[in-house]
Design a protein around this motif. Structure first.
Motif, PDB file in Angstrom:
ATOM      1  N   LYS A 128     -36.463 -29.740  65.661  1.00 36.19           N
ATOM      2  CA  LYS A 128     -36.542 -30.214  64.269  1.00 36.19           C
ATOM      3  C   LYS A 128     -35.195 -30.037  63.566  1.00 36.19           C
ATOM      4  CE  LYS A 128     -40.226 -29.260  61.998  1.00 36.19           C
ATOM      5  NZ  LYS A 128     -41.225 -28.523  61.209  1.00 36.19           N
ATOM      6  N   TYR A 129     -34.536 -28.890  63.772  1.00 35.98           N
ATOM      7  CA  TYR A 129     -33.218 -28.707  63.159  1.00 35.98           C
ATOM      8  C   TYR A 129     -32.204 -29.691  63.717  1.00 35.98           C
ATOM      9  CZ  TYR A 129     -34.385 -24.815  60.171  1.00 35.98           C
ATOM     10  OH  TYR A 129     -34.925 -24.060  59.164  1.00 35.98           O
ATOM     11  N   LEU A 130     -32.285 -29.990  65.006  1.00 34.39           N
ATOM     12  CA  LEU A 130     -31.410 -31.024  65.556  1.00 34.39           C
ATOM     13  C   LEU A 130     -31.646 -32.353  64.845  1.00 34.39           C
ATOM     14  CD1 LEU A 130     -31.456 -30.178  69.339  1.00 34.39           C
ATOM     15  CD2 LEU A 130     -29.392 -30.547  67.955  1.00 34.39           C
ATOM     16  N   TYR A 131     -32.898 -32.710  64.666  1.00 39.28           N
ATOM     17  CA  TYR A 131     -33.233 -33.953  63.961  1.00 39.28           C
ATOM     18  C   TYR A 131     -32.683 -33.927  62.532  1.00 39.28           C
ATOM     19  CZ  TYR A 131     -36.029 -37.467  61.565  1.00 39.28           C
ATOM     20  OH  TYR A 131     -36.425 -38.531  60.807  1.00 39.28           O
ATOM     21  N   LEU A 132     -32.915 -32.814  61.824  1.00 36.38           N
ATOM     22  CA  LEU A 132     -32.488 -32.716  60.425  1.00 36.38           C
ATOM     23  C   LEU A 132     -30.969 -32.802  60.280  1.00 36.38           C
ATOM     24  CD1 LEU A 132     -34.887 -29.902  59.156  1.00 36.38           C
ATOM     25  CD2 LEU A 132     -34.985 -32.352  58.589  1.00 36.38           C
ATOM     26  N   ILE A 133     -30.234 -32.285  61.234  1.00 38.68           N
ATOM     27  CA  ILE A 133     -28.772 -32.330  61.174  1.00 38.68           C
ATOM     28  C   ILE A 133     -28.267 -33.769  61.205  1.00 38.68           C
ATOM     29  CG2 ILE A 133     -26.668 -31.783  62.491  1.00 38.68           C
ATOM     30  CD1 ILE A 133     -28.137 -29.103  63.255  1.00 38.68           C
ATOM     31  N   PHE A 134     -28.968 -34.637  61.927  1.00 38.55           N
ATOM     32  CA  PHE A 134     -28.519 -36.019  62.055  1.00 38.55           C
ATOM     33  C   PHE A 134     -29.236 -36.985  61.117  1.00 38.55           C
ATOM     34  CE2 PHE A 134     -27.307 -33.913  65.970  1.00 38.55           C
ATOM     35  CZ  PHE A 134     -25.957 -34.223  65.991  1.00 38.55           C
ATOM     36  N   MET A 135     -30.234 -36.505  60.414  1.00 32.18           N
ATOM     37  CA  MET A 135     -30.950 -37.324  59.442  1.00 32.18           C
ATOM     38  C   MET A 135     -30.094 -37.475  58.177  1.00 32.18           C
ATOM     39  SD  MET A 135     -34.695 -36.535  57.823  1.00 32.18           S
ATOM     40  CE  MET A 135     -34.138 -35.262  56.704  1.00 32.18           C
ATOM     41  N   PRO A 136     -30.082 -38.648  57.560  1.00 34.03           N
ATOM     42  CA  PRO A 136     -29.314 -38.782  56.321  1.00 34.03           C
ATOM     43  C   PRO A 136     -29.802 -37.753  55.287  1.00 34.03           C
ATOM     44  CG  PRO A 136     -30.023 -40.932  57.099  1.00 34.03           C
ATOM     45  CD  PRO A 136     -30.709 -39.910  57.957  1.00 34.03           C
ATOM     46  N   PRO A 137     -28.892 -36.987  54.681  1.00 30.69           N
ATOM     47  CA  PRO A 137     -29.297 -35.950  53.733  1.00 30.69           C
ATOM     48  C   PRO A 137     -30.185 -36.440  52.598  1.00 30.69           C
ATOM     49  CG  PRO A 137     -26.997 -35.671  54.315  1.00 30.69           C
ATOM     50  CD  PRO A 137     -27.456 -36.969  54.933  1.00 30.69           C
TER      51      PRO A 137
END
Length: 162
Positions: A128-137
């Motif tokens: 999930k943190y990997l996903y959040l790092i690459f998700m537009p803020p």
């Protein structure tokens, strides 16, 4: 810095010569025998107290917050390198496995030092943190949401008086 690109479970720092002299004079034989018994654990300025990689999320969680606070893409680069290391070292048929010694790299699945274990936090937090790092803020504003310890977003609501 490890051959696998994975971080160990626990590290310490290799003492400087001055720190060693101070510790040895203060603690005598006890510290000398401890340091000598762990000499094989020294790795590039660090002492690997536990060389396993257990698929934990804490490093990626820290990288997520640093990226969000600074906007510096170096944190996305680091996260991508970590993902590639996890994928190449820990991926097995049907999931991922804990890596038993991050200092030992092999490309052959049958020779990798793996433990057949994947805790639920790997899926729930690490990925999930990997996903959040690459998700537009803008898709998850930290002004509007707070993340729980399991990285679940909770909307911040303004306090309304009674």
């Amino acid at each position: 810095m490890t051959p696998t690109g994975l971080g160990p479970e626990a590290v310490g720092w290799t003492p400087t010569p001055a720190e060693m002299k101070h510790r040895q004079s203060r603690l005598g034989k006890t510290i000398r025998s401890h340091i000598n018994s762990n000499s094989a654990q020294h790795y590039k300025g660090f002492i690997l107290n536990d060389a396993r990689y257990l698929l934990r999320p804490e490093t990626l969680e820290s990288i997520f917050y640093m990226y969000r606070l600074t906007g510096n893409s170096i944190y996305q680069d680091w996260a991508w390198e970590i993902f590639q290391a996890i994928e190449s070292s820990c991926r097995v048929e049907g999931g991922f496995a804990e890596y038993q010694d991050v200092r030992k790299k092999t490309h052959f699945t049958s020779q990798r030092p793996l433990r057949d274990s994947m805790e639920s936090f790997f899926l729930a937090e690490t990925l999930k943190y990997l996903y959040l790092i690459f998700m537009p803020p803008a898709h998850l504003s930290l002004q509007d949401y707070v993340l729980t310890t399991e990285a679940h977003p909770l909307r911040i609501t303004p306090h309304v008086g009674i």
